[in-house]
Design an enzyme around this catalytic site. Sequence first.
Site, PDB file in Angstrom:
ATOM      1  N   PRO A  88      -9.786   3.022  -6.559  1.00  0.00           N
ATOM      2  CA  PRO A  88     -10.085   3.413  -5.176  1.00  0.00           C
ATOM      3  C   PRO A  88     -10.642   4.831  -5.129  1.00  0.00           C
ATOM      4  O   PRO A  88     -10.029   5.755  -5.660  1.00  0.00           O
ATOM      5  CB  PRO A  88      -8.716   3.334  -4.481  1.00  0.00           C
ATOM      6  CG  PRO A  88      -7.708   3.437  -5.581  1.00  0.00           C
ATOM      7  CD  PRO A  88      -8.351   2.884  -6.817  1.00  0.00           C
ATOM      8  N   TYR A  98       0.317  11.895  -0.405  1.00  0.00           N
ATOM      9  CA  TYR A  98       0.127  11.406   0.961  1.00  0.00           C
ATOM     10  C   TYR A  98       1.467  10.926   1.538  1.00  0.00           C
ATOM     11  O   TYR A  98       2.516  11.176   0.961  1.00  0.00           O
ATOM     12  CB  TYR A  98      -0.977  10.347   0.992  1.00  0.00           C
ATOM     13  CG  TYR A  98      -2.315  10.921   0.578  1.00  0.00           C
ATOM     14  CD1 TYR A  98      -2.880  11.989   1.285  1.00  0.00           C
ATOM     15  CD2 TYR A  98      -3.000  10.451  -0.541  1.00  0.00           C
ATOM     16  CE1 TYR A  98      -4.097  12.549   0.898  1.00  0.00           C
ATOM     17  CE2 TYR A  98      -4.211  11.014  -0.932  1.00  0.00           C
ATOM     18  CZ  TYR A  98      -4.752  12.061  -0.218  1.00  0.00           C
ATOM     19  OH  TYR A  98      -5.941  12.623  -0.604  1.00  0.00           O
ATOM     20  N   ARG A 111       0.083   1.678  -5.395  1.00  0.00           N
ATOM     21  CA  ARG A 111      -0.311   2.761  -6.301  1.00  0.00           C
ATOM     22  C   ARG A 111       0.691   3.903  -6.177  1.00  0.00           C
ATOM     23  O   ARG A 111       1.011   4.346  -5.082  1.00  0.00           O
ATOM     24  CB  ARG A 111      -1.716   3.274  -5.977  1.00  0.00           C
ATOM     25  CG  ARG A 111      -2.268   4.162  -7.098  1.00  0.00           C
ATOM     26  CD  ARG A 111      -3.665   4.670  -6.826  1.00  0.00           C
ATOM     27  NE  ARG A 111      -4.431   4.744  -8.067  1.00  0.00           N
ATOM     28  CZ  ARG A 111      -5.456   5.568  -8.261  1.00  0.00           C
ATOM     29  NH1 ARG A 111      -5.855   6.396  -7.303  1.00  0.00           N
ATOM     30  NH2 ARG A 111      -6.110   5.569  -9.403  1.00  0.00           N
TER      31      ARG A 111
END
Length: 367
Positions: free
Chosen positions: A26, A183, A230
């Site tokens: 990604p 994140y 992930r």
Amino acid sequence: MSSTAPLLTPYKMGRFDLSHRVVLAPLTRQRSYGNVPQPHAILYYQQRTTKGGLLIAEATGISDTAQGYKDTPGIWTKEQVEAWKPIVDGVHAKGGIFFCQIWHVGRVSNNTFQPNGQAPISSTNKSLKPAVRANGIDVATFSTPRRLETDEIPFVVNDYRVAARNAIEAGFDGVEIHGAHGYLIDQFLKDQVNDRSDKYGGSLENRCRFALEVVQAVTDEIGADKVGIRLSPFASYSEAADSNPEALGLYMANALNKFGILYCHMVEPRMVKLGEKFETPHSLRPIRDAFKGTFIAAGGYNKEDGNKAVSTGYTDLVAYGRLFLSNPDLPERFEIDAPLNKYNRETFYISDPVIGYTDYPFLPSDV
């Protein structure tokens, strides 16, 4: 190089028959104007599609609070879902398997990206120091985040669930939950960020609770056979480090087994900072051995590393980022041992719909 190189051998990932083990990682490209995927992405992803190849789409926002970068795509509105459809169709037309990476940046944002200029949400109210962007030029500044109240967290979990459903509606074969790189999910996982005193903070089990509630919601919605995650326990991006990354990675691997998800995609310990490799004594091996589904390793791999990782059973699949960005026909180049195009970091994140995006050359057709 013969097609029997380990990276070029077929692999059965759940119900998907992969023709090789070279995965498109990604990659944020910041060309989705106004958070809507654009027609130029059709060519970009199609160029990198092979029959039976696995592609993971760039990080895609789950809600209007999920954004922290200019022109990254989302999948929370009808318009976005419709805009993804021709891109997904383009990959499927060439026989590729396409997963959508669903993402919330948490505190890696500022109020200019947030609805009504509000504070970004996070596990914490600790703010990030200004940081040089991945292009090495721009300096990003971050607003002080707002710590989510305990009773708000189920609503954020639900945003991931809805995003997963939207991804399936757009035609994606599955989703990858972005739990890495500092994140939102990582802000709960990592003890250097998470300073909560409720059931989402403190112990390892509590810090992993949010991530696993997201996994539960997404698997309930679309089926575990369409779900990957992930994780980057060893990384310290965006001031998100953990005091015991091995324990974190192992706990998550074992917990994920209970859901029977399709794959776990882990970032190598050597990738502590974006694009820089470090020597490290750490290894993903114990985590890989603990996880029962398909394992994808990523982070600074070249062809030789990748072949060795597959042949030794260190991983099932290898995700390539920068090399795939600059070599749309990367599996073919690996197969015939062709030289690789060099990537140009300066065009990774520009808005141009062609330059640095779809203009990297293919091998001549007579090779």
